[in-house]
Every structure is written in C-alpha cells, then in structure tokens.
Design a protein around this motif. Structure first.
Motif, mmCIF file in Angstrom:
data_model
loop_
_atom_site.group_PDB
_atom_site.id
_atom_site.type_symbol
_atom_site.label_atom_id
_atom_site.label_comp_id
_atom_site.label_asym_id
_atom_site.label_seq_id
_atom_site.Cartn_x
_atom_site.Cartn_y
_atom_site.Cartn_z
ATOM 1 N N UNK A 1 -27.335 -29.567 1.949
ATOM 2 C CA UNK A 1 -27.903 -29.830 0.631
ATOM 3 C C UNK A 1 -26.946 -30.551 -0.290
ATOM 4 N N UNK A 2 -25.717 -30.751 0.158
ATOM 5 C CA UNK A 2 -24.728 -31.474 -0.638
ATOM 6 C C UNK A 2 -25.067 -32.964 -0.688
ATOM 7 N N UNK A 3 -24.768 -33.562 -1.813
ATOM 8 C CA UNK A 3 -24.999 -34.990 -2.010
ATOM 9 C C UNK A 3 -24.069 -35.800 -1.117
ATOM 10 N N UNK A 4 -24.627 -36.789 -0.438
ATOM 11 C CA UNK A 4 -23.848 -37.658 0.439
ATOM 12 C C UNK A 4 -23.803 -39.084 -0.114
ATOM 13 N N UNK A 5 -24.967 -39.596 -0.528
ATOM 14 C CA UNK A 5 -25.034 -40.968 -1.007
ATOM 15 C C UNK A 5 -26.428 -41.315 -1.495
ATOM 16 N N UNK B 1 -30.694 -46.555 13.737
ATOM 17 C CA UNK B 1 -29.658 -46.390 12.740
ATOM 18 C C UNK B 1 -30.027 -45.192 11.864
ATOM 19 N N UNK B 2 -29.005 -44.430 11.488
ATOM 20 C CA UNK B 2 -29.198 -43.229 10.671
ATOM 21 C C UNK B 2 -28.970 -43.530 9.190
ATOM 22 N N UNK B 3 -29.623 -42.747 8.333
ATOM 23 C CA UNK B 3 -29.531 -42.950 6.880
ATOM 24 C C UNK B 3 -28.089 -42.905 6.382
ATOM 25 N N UNK B 4 -27.297 -42.005 6.921
ATOM 26 C CA UNK B 4 -25.916 -41.879 6.476
ATOM 27 C C UNK B 4 -25.078 -43.115 6.743
ATOM 28 N N UNK B 5 -25.499 -43.939 7.700
ATOM 29 C CA UNK B 5 -24.734 -45.124 8.061
ATOM 30 C C UNK B 5 -24.820 -46.233 7.017
#
Length: 126
Positions: free
Chosen positions: A109-113, A1-5
């Motif tokens: 580099x943009x904020x995702x979560x 599982x990826x961090x963005x998930x």
C-alpha cells in the motif's frame, strides 16, 4: 512490461495542510499534472491527489489560493495499480475512469510512483 518499470519516481507529493498556491507552485516547478497528497505522519501513504483539473475547478469556484489542499484535492476512490501489474492494467483504469494519471503502489500500500498518459504513450507500440 510491469507498471513499476515505467512509473515516474519519485512521485511529487504534498501534504493536505499545504495551500493551493503551494500546490500550483509544485505543479509548475516539476512540470507535472498531478501531485500525490500524502499523510503528514507517513509520506509513503497516499490519501489523495490534486491535479491540474482540481486546481481549475477550485479557481472556477473562486477559491482563494490560501485554501488548503485538503479542501480541493480528490480524496475518495483513489485509482491505482500495483508495481507488478501489467502496463495494460494502468491503461484500462485510465480509460475507464477518464483520468490522465494513475498511482502506482507497492503491494504493502506504500506509494511507489505515478504513471501518466504521456508515460503510457512512450511505451505504446503504434
């Protein structure tokens, strides 16, 4: 599982010119343990964090609630992972740095979560 998930989105943000009182209100209103401090001109650019621990330290130093977030936030050495990194990377960084939250960034580099220790535990196989 990826961090963005599993990252909490959208992250709750604040600008450095806001007051400690405003930060506490946001922490309480959103029931979170951390706010991402973002650039006023570019709200996708993280420049720091203000955590419950930062608030406690500020109050212990007798800082008034009118001090700015800039004065009490952690702005050096931001700890982050990228959206496409494995979840284990977030866990490693939290353990290594003894923190309960890690920022999730896009490769630009943009904020995702944000990933919290609570988020990790929900996806942990016990």
């Amino acid at each position: 599982m990826k961090c963005g998930e599993i990252a909490s989105r959208p992250p709750i943000t604040i600008t450095p010119d806001k007051t400690l009182e405003e930060a506490v209100e946001l922490l309480s209103k959103h029931d979170v343990g951390i706010l991402v401090v973002v650039d006023r001109e570019n709200p996708r650019k993280p420049i720091g964090v203000i955590s419950e621990r930062d608030v406690v330290r500020a109050l212990a130093w007798k800082a008034p609630l009118t001090v700015t977030v800039r004065e009490v936030a952690t702005t050096a050495g931001l700890i982050y992972v990228y959206v496409d990194e494995p979840l284990e990377e977030a866990a490693k960084k939290m353990e290594k740095h003894r923190i309960r939250h890690v920022l999730v960034l896009e490769r630009s580099g943009d904020l995702y979560g944000v990933i919290s220790i609570r988020d990790l535990l929900k996806h942990c196989k016990l």
